[in-house]
Structures are given as C-alpha cells and as structure tokens.
Design an enzyme around this catalytic site. Structure first.
Site, PDB file in Angstrom:
ATOM      1  N   HIS A  66      -8.094  -0.519  -3.459  1.00 24.89           N
ATOM      2  CA  HIS A  66      -8.925   0.292  -2.563  1.00 24.89           C
ATOM      3  C   HIS A  66      -8.256   1.655  -2.546  1.00 24.89           C
ATOM      4  O   HIS A  66      -7.058   1.736  -2.338  1.00 24.89           O
ATOM      5  CB  HIS A  66      -8.891  -0.201  -1.117  1.00 24.89           C
ATOM      6  N   LYS A 113       0.822  -1.219   0.000  1.00 20.60           N
ATOM      7  CA  LYS A 113       0.000   0.000   0.000  1.00 20.60           C
ATOM      8  C   LYS A 113       0.854   1.266   0.000  1.00 20.60           C
ATOM      9  O   LYS A 113       2.042   1.226   0.310  1.00 20.60           O
ATOM     10  CB  LYS A 113      -0.931   0.014   1.203  1.00 20.60           C
TER      11      LYS A 113
HETATM   12 ZN   LIG Z   1     -11.978  -0.923   0.443  1.00 22.33          ZN
END
Ligand SMILES: [Zn+2]
Ligand SMILES: [Zn+2]
Length: 824
Positions: free
Chosen positions: A700, A654
């Site tokens: 995301h 991330k």
């Molecule tokens: Zn999410």
C-alpha cells in the site's frame, strides 16, 4: 438572579434568568434526591453528590449565573451551585475546606510513614553521560542535586541505562543498589522535555486556581503553622462549604505545536478573562517564586480514593488506573494532585507562565455529563522563548489554510455536509494540479490508474476485516439490494392481504440494518480488481492507482479545515508483486517520494521504519526479508532513518515519512506499507514460474497521502503565495484604459490555453488594479497600455514587485517554460 428553594419531599427549584423561568422538580426518593423536569434529562450521577447535599440542609439557595441562554440542563450543571451563606459566593472569599486541609494532612502522615519504613541503603556510584562518575553518594540524594542547572537551557529529566525516563527529584536509591548510569539528559527542547515542563506547569495552574478561591490557604499551608485535626466522620458528611471547592478534573500537556497544557475544572464561579492576570500572578508569586519542589509519593488505591473522596472527577480518574499500575501523587507547595508524571524537579525552572484562553468541555467528552471549564496555558524556561512562540503562533494563524482558503476563494464547507470540502473554481485548479502531478509520474513509473466503486456490499468489508475492526469509522448505508430483497420477501410472506405498510414489519427486524458501506480505503476494491482475471508471474507487478473519494466517519467535533475531514482523496496505489519484487518496488516508491518532497515541494522530511510487532502474521523469514527490503530501499536514496521497533502493523512492516513545514510543524504524509495478510483474506494468487499457485504481496503506498491535507499543508507552507506551477492565479492582465481592452483580450486568448490567466479591465485606476492582483497573489502581472499595444509587447512584473520590463509574447512564453522546468 437568586432563587430560594426549599427542599422537602417534593420541591421545585426555580431558576430565573431575565424573563425566563426554568423549573427543576426535585423529589426525595428514599434518601436520595431526584432532579428532573419535563424538558430536561435527570442530573447525571456525577452531580448527584452536589444535589444530595441539598437534602441534608433542608433549606438552601441555588443560583444561576450565566449570561448565555438557558438551552439545556447540562448548561445549568456548570452554574448550578449551592451556597452556604446568603447570596452568591464571591470568588476568593471561601474558607479553606476541610477536604483540602485534610489532603495536606494525609500527605504528611503518609510521607512520614513511608520514610520510616525505608530500608537503609548503602552509598551509590553514579555514572554521567560524559563518561565521568561520582562514588560514595548517599542513596537518598536526588538526581537534581547532582546536576548543575542552566536557567536558559535547563535539564528537565534524565534517561537511565534501562531506558526509563526519570524525574530529577527521584533519589538514587530507588534505581540501583550500587550503580546508577545516566545515559542522556533531557532538555526543554526535547519532545519529552516539553511534555515534562508543561505537565508540571499544569499542576501550577491547578494550584493557582485553588488559591484564587481561598487565598488564606496560601499563608496557612505554606508555613504549616496549623495542624488541622482530622475528623473522618465529619469529612464523610461534609458541610455545604466543602462542596464549594473548585473540583479539578484532568490537566494534560499538549503536543507541540502549538504546545502548552490545559486543565479542566468544575468551579463555583465562571472564570472570565479578567481572572487570567490574577491566575498568572498567583502562579508566579505563590508557586514559581517560592521555588517549590515537586514531591512524589506512590500510594495505595484506597489511600488515593480517600484523599480525593471530595472530588468525584478525581475518583473517576483513580478508578480508571489499571490495577497493575502504581498510583502516584505529586505535591507542589500546598497543591496535591493525582498524576502519572514525569515532572520537573522544581517549579523555579518556569520562567514564563501565560494563560491563553478559556473554553469548556463536557466531562469525559459526553454531552450528557457536566460541562467543565477549561483553561489553556503555556509556559517556558524564559520570557524570550514565550515571545518567540507567540511570533510563531501569529505566523501560523496568518498562514492558517482556513483563512487563506476563504480570502482566496479556494474552498468552503456547508453544515449540510460537515467535513466534506467544496473546492471552488480556483481551489479546484490546485486540487487538479496536484492529481495531475501524480498522474504524470504514474505514466513514467508504470502505474495503471483505475476507477472503482464508492459503495460496497458488507461482504467485501467482512472479507477485508473492516466490518469487524473499522466499522465505527465507516458510513454505512441502508437500502442496498439486499435490504430491498428482504423487505420484498417479507411483504410477500403472508402479509399481502393485511394491507399494512412494510415499515411496520421492518420494525421487528433485529438483524444488522446496514448492508452496504461507503469505502474508507481503496485496498479491498483493488483486491477484487486484481482477482477478476487470473495472473501469472509475468503479469506482476501490477500497480493500481486510484484517486477515488474516500469517506471516514470522523466525530463532528474533531473536524478541522482540510486537515481533518470526512470526505477526502488520496494518491493511493496498491502494488501486487512477488516476494522477490518487493525490494525493487520499494526502491521505485522511495524514488518517487524523494522526487516529490525533495524536489517539487522542498519539504524536509524524516523517515521511520516500523518493524515486526509482538503479535503478527507471516513467517520469520518473510518479516526479516521485508524489513531488510524496506531499509535497503531507504538507504538506496541516501537517507537516514529511525527504527520504531515493534511498531509495524500485525500484517506487515512500514515506512512513514514525517514532513516538517515552514513553521517547524511535523506532518505525517507518505506511507509505504507491506501487507502479507490482505492477499490471503481475498484468496489472491498468481501462477509462479514453476507452475504452482502463489500468494502475492501487496504494497500500500501513498506519496502525498490525502490530497486535501497536502493542499492545506502547501497552503500554509507557501503562506498562500502559490508557486507558479501550482498557482490557480498565474497571470493577471491589467489594462491602462478602455482603449486597451481588445488587445488585452487577444493576449488572454493566447495565454489561457496553457495558463491560469484573468483580465483586470474594469474602470479602476491602474495602480488599484495592480494592487488587487498582487493581493490575490497573481504570480505575474502584465500591464498593457499605448506603447505595448503599438509595439505588440507586454510590460511584465512579478508578484513581489520585480519588474521584468517589456517583452514580446514569445519571450514571455519561454520565460514561463524555464520557470516551470525548474519544478519538474
Ligand atoms: Zn491500501
Ligand atoms: Zn503531572
């Protein structure tokens, strides 16, 4: 008020407070005392040692001195004390208890024992960060003695080449048989430096609190004139006075800002603010000025338990230390504490020491435990630094979004829904503007906005993994379809004639009572949406955005304004793409982050890339491609980044964006997270170009993150002076007199389509109206009087008082357009 209680087989302690009486029943059960009362729960075990002391003395006194009302027993715990002399003990009048003397004695013995065991060590070569080195240095030399200190910017610690953060008080021999390499100095300004500084200062506070209670300890222990003989039998059955020692719990440093540290105590007396000055003086005079070094001793568990056997709080802390960890004790003058460290080499580096406030907390955070007194304090190398910190804190308080939110009527809270903000009309304008800003980005960046449910059956949460891993943070609901069906079925099954209510049957139910939950995140719902229709590679990437309400069950005590809430909204989106598309998608997201933070808000930010942790899912190839793609996306916008190696989630790497606001505070806002796992859990597929079914990757991403938190951050960043584009109060029209109201209304009607505009037309004098409009932070104030009305113009001034002179409505419009274009 003082009450005498005689402890026999069955006794009563009577506590008077004004006209109230509180009865505690004390019964002797075998050798132990049981304290109870019809309205109060039994004393928790942590207090039991205090109560047992009562039994050994047969007669004793207890007193209750608290000016707050007697509500619950736990309030009593803090003030329920046992006195050895008649009357309440006076602060500072107590004899130094044997347990404390013994602590000092044990330390000396153990230190001597350890130094006699220390094997001879040859001389060491030390390499310094500037490349220089010193040879033939005695292995017992400390790092501190090799470093020249600067009082304004002292070195508080060092990093060695093995990556460990080391205290300057440690000796060379502990770290290398021959060569020791210092790679970096830690200064107070460094995050680690501040933590070490405040860690050490917490010990000074602990020592000062002990000294406040027995001042004679000061002279005795400092000179070490007396060697107190240890009678272990006596110590194990301590006299009453032993229990009057201040019992220290934990004293950790706090992260910056606001920084500082606190210490939790169980004290014989309630410390009020008038003791603060005394404590500060003790800290400075009895510790800092005496330049006590911080000495360290690693000891066995049994040694530590023995030394702190007088203090149930420390015993609990020792028992919590994992078996594999070393137990370290630190001594600062007469004060010895259990601590992990690291610390400063010497308390003389503390130039300013200030008590900030007192509060309380339940021991270990549980309301059934004793209530401990907590003192907050802060320290700095110099007095100037404290002054600077104070100014910054005052500024932060002035900018506090909770205060501004109230003053500007932006949002409110109600006890009927804790942690769930109500946005008032003006706050809603800001809230909507933030969402609108994202929406307009979505149009050009190829996102599709969707609206998805708030409540989902637990089967969804079981598939996503939330049911097993996130359930405590979710609001679960009874009475979904499933529950109704079950209840209906029970009623039909053989009980129809009994006439009993269905509730009595439900009582016997042992199954999970909840079958649905409010969503804490949008991702699982988006997976269902993606799966509903079959997809081919031509359909990808699919970018779903969603501004749904999300609910997370945060503990009530942690809720703070808009920054820690239970109900919030995110500018959340999930990108479903092929592995080949990851890189291009990440570039797109990075560009959006850069646009919003760099251009629109003007927040400086840092980027952290978190890579594969030890335990993770997905192939080496997938991870390496994904990590490369993340880094190349960051580079594509010309930004530097820091790698947090192994800090990624098990399901993917991330990027985190840490924003620094106007008060140098850091906030985590945007995140981009790659996910290999969720698509598999939901069985998501797409038909690839070669006709086979493949699993997509999910990205995301949130750019603002929580809209509520962004609202708070912007509020504080702008100090409530909202920029024109975001302002809920853009234009105020002030009339000179009643004659001009019609003209003002006409202007209002022409402006209100495009702007947030309000009329100030009551019978106050013009300067008053202008001042009110300025205080309400209207960006522009339009004044209309005779001249303006006749010439069909407006007199325009800005919030800061700048006069733009008189102009026609059309030129004002084009002025606003230019201002707004600047923000796009
Ligand atoms: Zn999410
Ligand atoms: Zn410490």
């Amino acid at each position: 008020m003082l009450t005498i209680a005689s402890i026999g087989q069955r006794s009563t302690i009577l506590i008077h407070r004004k006209d109230q009486k509180v009865l505690l029943k004390v019964a002797r059960v075998k050798s132990k005392l049981k304290v109870s009362s019809s309205s109060y729960r039994p004393l928790p075990s942590i207090i039991a040692p205090f109560v047992q002391v009562l039994s050994s003395s047969r007669t004793c006194q207890s007193y209750y001195q608290d000016n707050s009302s007697i509500g619950t027993l736990r309030r009593l715990h803090t003030s329920f004390q046992i006195s050895s002399s008649s009357g309440a003990p006076q602060s500072g009048s107590l004899a130094v208890p044997n347990a404390i003397r013994r602590r000092d004695e044990l330390w000396k013995q153990e230190k001597e024992r350890q130094s006699s065991l220390r094997s001879k060590h040859g001389p060491v070569t030390v390499h310094f960060p500037d490349g220089s080195s010193k040879q033939q240095i005695d292995a017992n030399t400390t790092f501190a003695s090799l470093i020249t200190q600067d009082s304004i910017n002292p070195i508080v610690g060092i990093y060695l080449d093995n990556g460990s953060l080391v205290e300057l008080s440690r000796s060379l021999g502990e770290f290398g048989p021959k060569d020791v390499t210092i790679t970096r100095y830690i200064y107070f300004q460094d995050t680690e430096g501040k933590q070490m500084f405040w860690h050490t200062s917490a010990h000074v506070l602990g020592g000062a609190v002990e000294m406040l209670h027995f001042p004679q300890w000061d002279s005795e222990s400092l000179t070490h004139l007396k060697s107190v003989p240890i009678d272990t039998k006596r110590v194990s059955k301590e006299s009453l006075s032993e229990r009057l020692v201040p019992l220290l719990d934990d004293g950790p440093p706090l992260s910056d800002p606001p920084g500082g540290f606190y210490y939790d105590f169980h004290l014989p007396t309630h410390l009020k603010e008038d003791s603060f000055e005394k404590l500060e003086k003790l800290a400075i005079q009895s510790f800092v000025k005496r330049k006590f070094p911080i000495e360290r001793l690693s000891v066995s568990r049994s040694f530590a338990l023995d030394m702190f056997s007088y203090n149930p709080f420390k015993v609990a802390l020792i028992n919590k230390i994992p078996k594999s960890e070393t137990i370290a004790l630190y001594k600062c003058g007469p004060f010895i504490d259990l601590c992990k460290g690291p610390h400063l080499p010497n308390v003389s580096l503390i130039g300013s020491f200030k008590l900030l406030r007192g509060s309380g907390a339940y021991w270990q955070g549980h309301s059934e435990n004793p209530y401990l007194q907590r003192l907050y304090a802060i320290s700095f190398p110099t007095k100037d630094q404290f002054e600077q910190w104070k100014t910054l804190r005052e500024e932060a308080e002035r900018r506090d979004h909770r205060a501004i939110g109230k003053a500007q009527s932006l949002f409110m809270f109600h006890e009927f829904s804790p942690g769930s903000p109500f946005f008032l009309p003006h706050g809603t304008k800001i809230f909507n503007k933030l969402i609108e800003t994202m929406r307009s980005e979505y149009v050009t960046r190829g996102y599709d906005e969707i609206v998805t449910p708030l409540i989902f059956d637990k089967r969804l949460w079981q598939t996503s993994g939330h049911w097993d891993h996130y359930r405590e943070n979710m609001f679960l609901i009874k009475g979904g379809d499933d529950d109704d069906d079950k209840i209906a079925k029970k009623i039909v099954e053989g009980h129809s004639s009994s006439g009993c209510s269905h509730h009595s049957h439900a009582e016997g139910e042992t199954e999970e009572p909840f079958s649905t939950g409010l969503k804490p995140m949008n991702c699982p719902g988006h997976c269902l949406t993606f799966k509903a229709e079959s997809k081919s590679y031509r359909d990808l990437p699919v970018r779903y955005s969603d501004f749904s309400s999300l609910h997370r069950n945060e503990a009530k005590g942690t809720l703070t304004g808009l920054t820690r809430v239970r109900r919030f909204h995110q500018d959340d989106a999930h990108i479903f793409c092929t592995p080949e598309q990851i890189e291009a998608e990440l570039h797109g997201v990075m560009d959006m982050v850069e646009h919003l933070y760099g251009r629109v808000f003007g927040f400086p930010y840092e980027i952290f890339v978190s890579t594969r942790p030890e335990s993770s899912m997905g192939s080496d190839e997938e991870w390496s491609n994904a990590e490369q793609a993340l880094m190349s996306a960051v580079k594509s916008v010309g930004r530097q980044f820091t790698i947090n190696a192994g800090d990624g989630a098990f399901y993917g790497p991330k990027i985190d964006f840490i924003v620094t606001d106007a008060l140098h505070r850091k906030h985590q806002c945007a995140t981009i997270q790659l996910d290999f796992q969720l698509p598999q859990r939901f069985g998501l597929t797409y038909v690839a170009a070669d006709g086979t079914k493949k699993v997509p990757v999910i990205i995301h991403r949130a750019v603002m993150g929580s809209i509520e938190r962004m609202f708070a951050m912007l509020c504080e960043h702008y100090a409530g002076k909202w920029p024109f584009w975001l302002s809920p109060r853009q234009i105020a029209i002030c009339t000179v007199s009643e004659k001009h109201v019609e003209y003002a209304k006409d202007l209002l009607n022409q402006l209100k389509k495009d702007f947030n505009v309000e009329l100030f037309m009551d019978d106050q004098k013009l300067p008053n109206k202008i001042r009110l409009a300025q205080m309400a932070q209207f960006n522009y104030i339009l004044v209309v009087g005779n001249n303006e009305m006749e010439e069909k113009t407006i007199s325009v001034r800005q919030r800061d008082g700048t006069q733009l002179g008189s102009m026609k409505l059309e030129s004002l419009h084009s002025h606003f357009e230019t201002v707004l274009a600047d923000w796009k």
